[in-house]
Scaffold this motif. Structure first.
Motif, mmCIF file in Angstrom:
data_model
loop_
_atom_site.group_PDB
_atom_site.id
_atom_site.type_symbol
_atom_site.label_atom_id
_atom_site.label_comp_id
_atom_site.label_asym_id
_atom_site.label_seq_id
_atom_site.Cartn_x
_atom_site.Cartn_y
_atom_site.Cartn_z
ATOM 1 N N SER A 66 0.830 -1.213 0.000
ATOM 2 C CA SER A 66 0.000 0.000 0.000
ATOM 3 C C SER A 66 0.866 1.265 0.000
ATOM 4 C CB SER A 66 -0.947 0.018 1.198
ATOM 5 O OG SER A 66 -0.216 -0.044 2.403
ATOM 6 N N GLU A 67 2.010 1.209 0.705
ATOM 7 C CA GLU A 67 2.899 2.380 0.727
ATOM 8 C C GLU A 67 3.481 2.619 -0.669
ATOM 9 O OE1 GLU A 67 6.726 4.314 3.106
ATOM 10 O OE2 GLU A 67 6.336 2.177 3.307
ATOM 11 N N ARG A 68 3.813 1.538 -1.358
ATOM 12 C CA ARG A 68 4.331 1.668 -2.724
ATOM 13 C C ARG A 68 3.274 2.293 -3.641
ATOM 14 N NH1 ARG A 68 5.957 -3.503 -6.283
ATOM 15 N NH2 ARG A 68 3.733 -3.836 -6.063
ATOM 16 N N GLU A 69 2.026 1.885 -3.483
ATOM 17 C CA GLU A 69 0.952 2.433 -4.327
ATOM 18 C C GLU A 69 0.767 3.928 -4.068
ATOM 19 O OE1 GLU A 69 0.031 0.565 -6.847
ATOM 20 O OE2 GLU A 69 1.344 -0.868 -5.864
ATOM 21 N N ILE A 70 0.838 4.333 -2.805
ATOM 22 C CA ILE A 70 0.726 5.761 -2.475
ATOM 23 C C ILE A 70 1.902 6.520 -3.087
ATOM 24 C CG2 ILE A 70 0.767 7.445 -0.585
ATOM 25 C CD1 ILE A 70 -0.706 5.269 1.103
ATOM 26 N N PHE A 71 3.087 5.953 -2.992
ATOM 27 C CA PHE A 71 4.288 6.558 -3.574
ATOM 28 C C PHE A 71 4.088 6.794 -5.068
ATOM 29 C CE2 PHE A 71 8.566 6.074 -5.523
ATOM 30 C CZ PHE A 71 9.266 7.048 -4.827
ATOM 31 N N LYS A 72 3.589 5.757 -5.781
ATOM 32 C CA LYS A 72 3.354 5.889 -7.219
ATOM 33 C C LYS A 72 2.306 6.960 -7.518
ATOM 34 C CE LYS A 72 4.427 1.170 -8.737
ATOM 35 N NZ LYS A 72 3.806 -0.071 -9.247
ATOM 36 N N MET A 73 1.255 7.004 -6.709
ATOM 37 C CA MET A 73 0.219 8.036 -6.899
ATOM 38 C C MET A 73 0.814 9.425 -6.727
ATOM 39 S SD MET A 73 -3.243 6.944 -5.031
ATOM 40 C CE MET A 73 -4.143 5.481 -5.406
ATOM 41 N N LEU A 74 1.632 9.585 -5.689
ATOM 42 C CA LEU A 74 2.247 10.892 -5.439
ATOM 43 C C LEU A 74 3.129 11.312 -6.613
ATOM 44 C CD1 LEU A 74 3.138 10.478 -1.664
ATOM 45 C CD2 LEU A 74 1.400 12.011 -2.612
ATOM 46 N N LEU A 75 3.848 10.352 -7.201
ATOM 47 C CA LEU A 75 4.711 10.659 -8.346
ATOM 48 C C LEU A 75 3.911 11.145 -9.549
ATOM 49 C CD1 LEU A 75 7.350 7.760 -8.366
ATOM 50 C CD2 LEU A 75 7.629 10.090 -7.523
ATOM 51 N N SER A 76 2.643 10.746 -9.630
ATOM 52 C CA SER A 76 1.810 11.147 -10.770
ATOM 53 C C SER A 76 1.390 12.620 -10.699
ATOM 54 C CB SER A 76 0.556 10.266 -10.860
ATOM 55 O OG SER A 76 -0.350 10.574 -9.809
ATOM 56 N N VAL A 77 1.592 13.251 -9.541
ATOM 57 C CA VAL A 77 1.227 14.653 -9.366
ATOM 58 C C VAL A 77 2.349 15.555 -9.865
ATOM 59 C CG1 VAL A 77 0.595 16.436 -7.677
ATOM 60 C CG2 VAL A 77 -0.197 14.092 -7.364
ATOM 61 N N ILE A 84 10.474 14.166 -2.823
ATOM 62 C CA ILE A 84 9.382 14.757 -2.028
ATOM 63 C C ILE A 84 8.385 13.667 -1.619
ATOM 64 C CG2 ILE A 84 7.386 16.312 -2.089
ATOM 65 C CD1 ILE A 84 9.072 18.321 -3.571
ATOM 66 N N ALA A 85 8.092 12.738 -2.530
ATOM 67 C CA ALA A 85 7.172 11.642 -2.201
ATOM 68 C C ALA A 85 7.744 10.817 -1.044
ATOM 69 C CB ALA A 85 6.939 10.763 -3.427
ATOM 70 N N ARG A 86 9.044 10.566 -1.079
ATOM 71 C CA ARG A 86 9.679 9.799 0.002
ATOM 72 C C ARG A 86 9.668 10.605 1.301
ATOM 73 N NH1 ARG A 86 15.799 7.471 0.244
ATOM 74 N NH2 ARG A 86 16.260 9.661 -0.065
ATOM 75 N N THR A 87 9.873 11.923 1.196
ATOM 76 C CA THR A 87 9.811 12.779 2.385
ATOM 77 C C THR A 87 8.414 12.740 2.994
ATOM 78 O OG1 THR A 87 11.516 14.237 1.487
ATOM 79 C CG2 THR A 87 10.152 15.137 3.251
ATOM 80 N N MET A 88 7.380 12.746 2.126
ATOM 81 C CA MET A 88 6.002 12.668 2.627
ATOM 82 C C MET A 88 5.798 11.369 3.402
ATOM 83 S SD MET A 88 3.518 14.103 -0.378
ATOM 84 C CE MET A 88 1.999 14.154 0.568
ATOM 85 N N LEU A 89 6.277 10.264 2.845
ATOM 86 C CA LEU A 89 6.099 8.966 3.500
ATOM 87 C C LEU A 89 7.005 8.806 4.713
ATOM 88 C CD1 LEU A 89 5.677 6.890 0.250
ATOM 89 C CD2 LEU A 89 3.969 7.124 2.060
ATOM 90 N N SER A 90 7.996 9.679 4.834
ATOM 91 C CA SER A 90 8.848 9.667 6.021
ATOM 92 C C SER A 90 8.260 10.560 7.111
ATOM 93 C CB SER A 90 10.260 10.143 5.679
ATOM 94 O OG SER A 90 10.896 9.225 4.826
ATOM 95 N N SER A 91 7.554 11.615 6.689
ATOM 96 C CA SER A 91 6.991 12.568 7.646
ATOM 97 C C SER A 91 5.657 12.092 8.212
ATOM 98 C CB SER A 91 6.767 13.927 6.977
ATOM 99 O OG SER A 91 7.957 14.396 6.412
ATOM 100 N N LEU A 92 4.867 11.434 7.384
ATOM 101 C CA LEU A 92 3.531 10.981 7.793
ATOM 102 C C LEU A 92 3.380 9.490 7.527
ATOM 103 C CD1 LEU A 92 1.444 13.790 6.037
ATOM 104 C CD2 LEU A 92 1.937 13.671 8.471
#
Length: 193
Positions: A66-77, A84-92
Motif C-alpha cells: 500500500s505504501e508503494r501504491e501511495i508513492f506511485k500516486m504521489l509521483l503522478s502529481v 518529495i514523495a519519500r519525504t512525505m512517507l517519512s513525515s507521515l
C-alpha cells in the motif's frame, strides 16, 4: 520492471538499505516508515519501484504494498518528485496521507518539507477521488467519526464560539481523552476558549 527484492539485508540506514540477492547487492532507497517496519531478521522482502532517468536508475523499496501504491500516486502529481514523495512517507504514516488527501487537509500536506500551498492543493485535487475510490472511504468518515466531538462542537457553536478555534481545542481534548463524554469535552473546551 523489478516488482520486489528478496534477500539478505547487508546494510541499513534510515534512508536506504542494501539487499544481497544471489550475490548482487541492490541499493534501495526507503522511507522512515519502511525503516521502522523492517524486520529484525537478516532476510527481508521489499516491494520496489524502479525510477529510470537519463542520469540514474533508482530503486525505491517498501515493506507494505500500500505504501508503494501511495508513492506511485504521489509521483503522478505534477511538482512531486521521488524525493518529495519519500519525504512525505517519512513525515507521515501512509494512513495519515490517505486521510489528509481524502479530507482535503491542505495544512497537513503543506506541513511536509518541500511542499507549498499550491503543490498541496494540487496533490488533493489530483488524488482525492483516486484515494476515496481505492481505499473505499467516505468523505464524511475521513475525520474519525466521534459523535461526542461533533456534538460538543455544535454546542460550542450554539454558544457563539468560532468554529475554527473550537475545532482546534476539541481535537486536542479528544486526542488526550478519546472516550471523553460530550459534557467533559464542552467543560474542558470552555476553560480553554
Amino acid at each position: 520492471m523489478i516488482g520486489h527484492l528478496q534477500g539478505k539485508l547487508v546494510e541499513k540506514t534510515p534512508t536506504q538499505v542494501v539487499i544481497d540477492c544471489g550475490g548482487v547487492g541492490y541499493e534501495v532507497h526507503i522511507s522512515l516508515h519502511t525503516y521502522s517496519l523492517l524486520p529484525a531478521t537478516d532476510f527481508i522482502k521489499l516491494f520496489t519501484h524502479l525510477q529510470i532517468k537519463e542520469d540514474a536508475h533508482t530503486l525505491f523499496g517498501f515493506v507494505e504494498k500500500s505504501e508503494r501504491e501511495i508513492f506511485k500516486m504521489l509521483l503522478s502529481v505534477s511538482g512531486i518528485g521521488a524525493s518529495i514523495a519519500r519525504t512525505m512517507l517519512s513525515s507521515l504514516e501512509p494512513k495519515q496521507i490517505i486521510n489528509a488527501i481524502g479530507s482535503s487537509d491542505v495544512v497537513t500536506i503543506q506541513s511536509i518539507k518541500g511542499i507549498g500551498s499550491k503543490t498541496a492543493q494540487r496533490v488533493i485535487l489530483d488524488l482525492k477521488e483516486k484515494m476515496l475510490k481505492l481505499y473505499d472511504l467516505d468523505e464524511v468518515s475521513m475525520t474519525q467519526s466521534n459523535t461526542n466531538r461533533d456534538e460538543a462542537l455544535s454546542a460550542l457553536e450554539v454558544l457563539g464560539f468560532v468554529r475554527k478555534s473550537s475545532e482546534k481545542i476539541i481535537e486536542k481534548i479528544v486526542k488526550e481523552d478519546p472516550d471523553a463524554s460530550v459534557e467533559s469535552i464542552i467543560k474542558k473546551a470552555l476553560k480553554s476558549l
